[in-house]
Design a protein around this motif. Structure first.
Motif, mmCIF file in Angstrom:
data_model
loop_
_atom_site.group_PDB
_atom_site.id
_atom_site.type_symbol
_atom_site.label_atom_id
_atom_site.label_comp_id
_atom_site.label_asym_id
_atom_site.label_seq_id
_atom_site.Cartn_x
_atom_site.Cartn_y
_atom_site.Cartn_z
ATOM 1 N N UNK A 176 0.797 -1.235 0.000
ATOM 2 C CA UNK A 176 0.000 0.000 0.000
ATOM 3 C C UNK A 176 0.827 1.282 0.000
ATOM 4 N N UNK A 177 1.971 1.294 0.676
ATOM 5 C CA UNK A 177 2.810 2.502 0.691
ATOM 6 C C UNK A 177 4.240 2.110 1.048
ATOM 7 N N UNK A 178 5.162 3.015 0.812
ATOM 8 C CA UNK A 178 6.540 2.799 1.248
ATOM 9 C C UNK A 178 6.705 3.371 2.653
ATOM 10 N N UNK A 179 7.569 2.741 3.431
ATOM 11 C CA UNK A 179 7.881 3.243 4.770
ATOM 12 C C UNK A 179 9.214 3.969 4.800
ATOM 13 N N UNK A 180 10.148 3.539 3.942
ATOM 14 C CA UNK A 180 11.483 4.135 3.901
ATOM 15 C C UNK A 180 11.782 4.729 2.528
ATOM 16 N N UNK A 181 10.739 5.243 1.872
ATOM 17 C CA UNK A 181 10.878 5.964 0.603
ATOM 18 C C UNK A 181 11.588 5.116 -0.452
ATOM 19 N N UNK A 182 12.568 5.700 -1.162
ATOM 20 C CA UNK A 182 13.212 5.006 -2.281
ATOM 21 C C UNK A 182 13.914 3.729 -1.830
ATOM 22 N N UNK A 183 14.327 3.648 -0.569
ATOM 23 C CA UNK A 183 15.054 2.479 -0.085
ATOM 24 C C UNK A 183 14.225 1.209 -0.215
ATOM 25 N N UNK A 184 12.933 1.288 0.045
ATOM 26 C CA UNK A 184 12.072 0.113 -0.092
ATOM 27 C C UNK A 184 12.035 -0.375 -1.530
ATOM 28 N N UNK A 185 11.952 0.548 -2.474
ATOM 29 C CA UNK A 185 11.845 0.160 -3.888
ATOM 30 C C UNK A 185 13.175 -0.372 -4.407
ATOM 31 N N UNK A 186 14.296 0.278 -4.026
ATOM 32 C CA UNK A 186 15.606 -0.245 -4.418
ATOM 33 C C UNK A 186 15.767 -1.689 -3.932
ATOM 34 N N UNK A 187 15.389 -1.954 -2.695
ATOM 35 C CA UNK A 187 15.546 -3.300 -2.145
ATOM 36 C C UNK A 187 14.652 -4.310 -2.839
ATOM 37 N N UNK A 188 13.431 -3.896 -3.165
ATOM 38 C CA UNK A 188 12.528 -4.815 -3.858
ATOM 39 C C UNK A 188 13.063 -5.171 -5.240
ATOM 40 N N UNK A 189 13.640 -4.185 -5.937
ATOM 41 C CA UNK A 189 14.222 -4.447 -7.260
ATOM 42 C C UNK A 189 15.408 -5.405 -7.138
ATOM 43 N N UNK A 190 16.277 -5.166 -6.152
ATOM 44 C CA UNK A 190 17.457 -6.014 -5.990
ATOM 45 C C UNK A 190 17.091 -7.418 -5.522
ATOM 46 N N UNK A 191 15.988 -7.561 -4.815
ATOM 47 C CA UNK A 191 15.517 -8.883 -4.414
ATOM 48 C C UNK A 191 15.223 -9.735 -5.645
ATOM 49 N N UNK A 192 14.664 -9.103 -6.667
ATOM 50 C CA UNK A 192 14.343 -9.823 -7.898
ATOM 51 C C UNK A 192 15.532 -9.883 -8.856
ATOM 52 N N UNK A 193 16.494 -8.957 -8.677
ATOM 53 C CA UNK A 193 17.635 -8.887 -9.602
ATOM 54 C C UNK A 193 18.941 -8.789 -8.809
ATOM 55 N N UNK A 194 19.295 -9.808 -8.052
ATOM 56 C CA UNK A 194 20.495 -9.729 -7.194
ATOM 57 C C UNK A 194 21.790 -9.537 -7.969
ATOM 58 N N UNK A 195 21.791 -9.891 -9.255
ATOM 59 C CA UNK A 195 22.997 -9.721 -10.060
ATOM 60 C C UNK A 195 23.361 -8.249 -10.264
#
Length: 731
Positions: A308-327
């Motif tokens: 529903x929302x981010x809690x730590x702004x861009x940090x949440x989205x960066x981490x979600x992207x890297x979770x799917x693309x660890x390379x």
């Protein structure tokens, strides 16, 4: 490592056992080989000669063994160096004891080329955030040895402040580019964000698409980080990126992404402990090739369906992207982002001061955060907070600066043999300036009759601020001449004052100290340029306006048709010699106090001609405005339109700083009109340092006289025949 140590031990053991074995051998072997030979030239018999021969052989073997042992020791040190380099950092302060000597292992990797430009991106929004930016920039400049190019993503307020700051700072080898956040907000405004940074906390996601297309890599920093090392060491880590690694981050040092902080805590998906985005290395070239913008949009849309929302702004989205693309991730050593947040475990990252690289104050509590080493970190931060930024203007030797130094060129034109060199130098200096040091919010009245009080001050007049705010409810523009340390003392004073914090319409503009004199007219020009109302009241910090003067002046300017005519409305000035004064509530009260001797016309006893043209005798009975004419040395306090000519900056300290400006207004055809029901009162104070210098230094008075004459001549050349009268002014 263990094998190398065993080899060294065996070699040492061998060196000790060989002589013993050889001596035993010599005692039991036959002498036949030597008995057949005649005595040698040293007179040895066969047994003695054989023994000497064996000793020589053993010594030669020992020399070979020593060389081998030395090589083994060097190999051991090299192995340790190699292991240290591979263990997270390019330069590790790993020390080992050998005969009381400490060996420091240094990376053998080549340094960043001397004049290679390091690119840094920072998001800054709001008036207050710019103070953090300054401290961050100071820490970078303190250690840096390379040219820098800063890219700021800002709102309009931060853009105005930072542009003025870097222009006046004029640091060699530093370029600055601005991108307005308003042009980027639409790309992230659709994301609900609970973090206190708001929409600006998401703008780092847009950098790969918004930064110049020919820029391949950039360091991205939060404003609340402090450097404790050369930024080139961080820049060098880009060389370690391999394959599709495009984002360099330090692991999160709290348990946030583990979901263990409280019951039902549900963070965004992340790799392991997750990663903190206060310090980021971005390979822009790879990110653009991977369609970064489309990638993070898709991930964010998917996760927001459940989160529903981010809690730590861009940090949440960066981490979600890297979770799917660890390379895409490069794991930065933890020293490059020591996080002082709540529930942090950052103390596991460092053992001594040499391990520190970047301190990140990523808690809303900032300097008040709890950490067992927080006092050390706080002292480091405060060092840069109060550090004299003028000292960071040093040149980068060997790197050619592309932008000319106009200030230095003008200084070179002044002869150092000129006895007034210090005065002429002051006219050329550009002072580092931080506009709107404290949050500001003022919308001028829609009737275009609003008036801003303009003044300047130094630290010794700080106590006047609250009193003036009680007397003047309208907007105020103040230029404060202070050192970096004094600016922090002022900030603490202001933040601790309920009255000052309740006034959002006061603009505080810090002009940092540089030079020998008080640049009074420079300060006035800074304050005047930041006025956003149609009219300005040019006052001094030692004067208290009468109660209700703000509303009175607003009515006066609308009645005097000042929008189309050049008029200067004079507010008569008075003074008291008493530190405690019952302030007059009306003109009648003031006249009564004049008659009783508790008030006087301003400077009547030392500089009467400065205000004599106001005609105080007429003012006592006047009920309507009246016109007066200019006279030599006239220096009234006036209300004018905000498009007035600048004050002449050749006049510093004491003497002729206002007189010269009133002469310019007169030369430009301004009418001087005295307001019949307005007044200001000068409050007593100790003499300023500049007045003391004027009174004690004959050179000061001589140079001031020279500057007067030159100004009069300049005025005559500028305005022609109508300015000839100024040449007759008493010199």
């Amino acid at each position: 490592m263990i094998r190398v140590r065993k080899k060294a031990f065996l070699l040492l053991l061998l060196c000790g056992t060989i002589p013993i074995v050889m001596l035993i051998y010599l005692t039991v072997t036959t002498d036949e080989a030597f008995e057949s030979k005649p005595d040698n030239i040293l007179g040895f018999n066969g047994r003695e000669a054989k023994l000497a021969q064996r000793v020589r052989e053993i010594e030669e073997q020992n020399q070979v063994l020593r060389r081998q042992l030395s090589l083994s020791q060097n190999q051991l040190v090299n192995v340790r160096n190699y292991m240290a380099i591979e263990n997270e950092t390019d330069m590790v302060a790993m020390e080992t004891e050998k005969n009381g000597t400490k060996i420091k292992c240094v990376s053998t990797e080549p340094d960043v080329p001397k004049c290679e430009v390091i690119h840094v991106a920072i998001v800054s929004a709001g008036y207050n955030s710019t103070r953090n930016v300054v401290t961050l920039i100071k820490s970078i400049l303190f250690y840096r040895k390379h040219p820098l190019h800063f890219y700021f993503i800002t709102d309009k307020a931060a853009h105005l402040i930072l542009q003025m700051l870097f222009t006046t700072w004029n640091v060699a080898g530093v370029e600055v580019t601005f991108h307005l956040a308003d042009d980027l907000k639409s790309e992230v405004a659709w994301i609900p964000n609970k973090h206190y940074s708001g929409v600006y906390g998401l703008l780092k996601l847009t950098l790969p698409q918004r930064l110049p297309k020919d820029l391949d890599q950039v360091i991205v920093l939060d404003t609340d980080v402090t450097f404790a090392s050369d930024i080139a060491e961080l820049w060098k880590i880009f060389r370690k990126f391999k394959g599709k690694q495009a984002i360099g981050l330090v692991e999160n040092q709290s348990d946030w992404y583990l979901g263990k902080l409280w019951k039902n805590h549900r963070p965004w998906p992340a790799l392991g402990r997750g990663f903190n985005t206060g310090v980021i290395l971005l390979n822009l070239k790879i990110l653009r090739a991977l369609s970064w913008s489309q990638m993070w949009h898709l991930v964010a849309e998917k996760e927001l369906m459940s989160m529903l929302s981010t809690s730590l702004a861009d940090q949440d989205i960066f981490n979600a992207v890297l979770k799917q693309n660890p390379h895409m991730l490069y794991h930065l050593p933890c020293q490059w982002n020591i996080q002082l947040s709540q529930n942090t475990r950052s103390e596991l990252c460092y053992r001594e001061v040499s391990d520190l690289k970047i301190i990140h104050w990523n808690s809303p509590l900032k300097l008040k955060v709890k950490n067992k080493h927080v006092q050390f970190f706080r002292n480091l931060y405060l060092t840069f907070l109060e550090y004299d930024g003028n000292l960071l203007r040093r040149q980068l030797f060997g790197c050619v600066s592309e932008k000319p130094n106009a200030v230095q060129d003008k200084l070179n034109e002044i002869s150092e043999d000129d006895e007034c060199y210090d005065f002429r130098r002051e006219r050329v200096l550009i002072h580092r300036t931080h506009l709107y040091y404290i949050d500001y919010d003022n919308t001028p009245s829609a009737t275009n009759d609003d008036v801003t009080l303009v003044a300047q001050l130094s630290m010794d007049r700080l106590q006047m601020l609250e009193t003036i705010c009680k007397h003047w409810e309208g907007p105020i523009s103040l230029a404060l001449y202070m050192s970096d340390a004094e600016a922090q003392a002022f900030l603490r004073y202001a933040l601790g004052s309920e009255l000052l914090m309740s006034r959002r319409n006061v603009g505080y503009h810090i002009v940092y100290k540089d030079g020998q004199f008080y640049p009074v007219n420079y300060l006035r020009n800074v304050a005047v340029k930041q006025v956003n109302t149609s009219y300005i009241f040019l006052s001094d910090i030692d004067f208290l306006p009468m109660y209700g003067l703000y509303e009175y002046l607003k009515k006066a300017v609308s009645m005097m048709d000042m929008a189309t005519h050049k008029k200067a409305l004079i507010v008569p000035a008075f003074e008291t010699q008493r530190y405690r004064l019952t302030f007059p509530k009306s003109k009648a009260d003031l006249l009564s106090m004049l008659d009783m001797g508790s008030l006087f016309t301003f400077r009547y006893h030392v500089w009467a001609k400065g205000h004599a043209p106001t005609n105080f005798a007429k003012w006592r009975t006047a009920t309507t405005p009246y016109k007066v004419t200019w006279e030599p040395d006239f220096e009234p306090y006036v209300v004018v339109r905000n498009n007035i000519p600048e004050y002449d900056q050749r006049f510093v300290g004491f003497g002729w700083n206002k007189v010269s400006h009133i002469m310019e207004l007169d030369a430009q055809g301004y009418e001087f009109i005295v307001l019949p029901n307005a007044f200001i009162i000068h409050m007593p104070h100790a003499p300023s340092f500049d007045i003391a210098k004027f009174r004690s230094s004959s050179l000061y008075r001589k140079c001031l006289k020279t500057l007067k004459e030159e100004y009069q001549q300049d005025l005559s050349r500028k305005h022609g025949l109508k300015a000839l009268k100024y040449l007759s002014v008493d010199k």
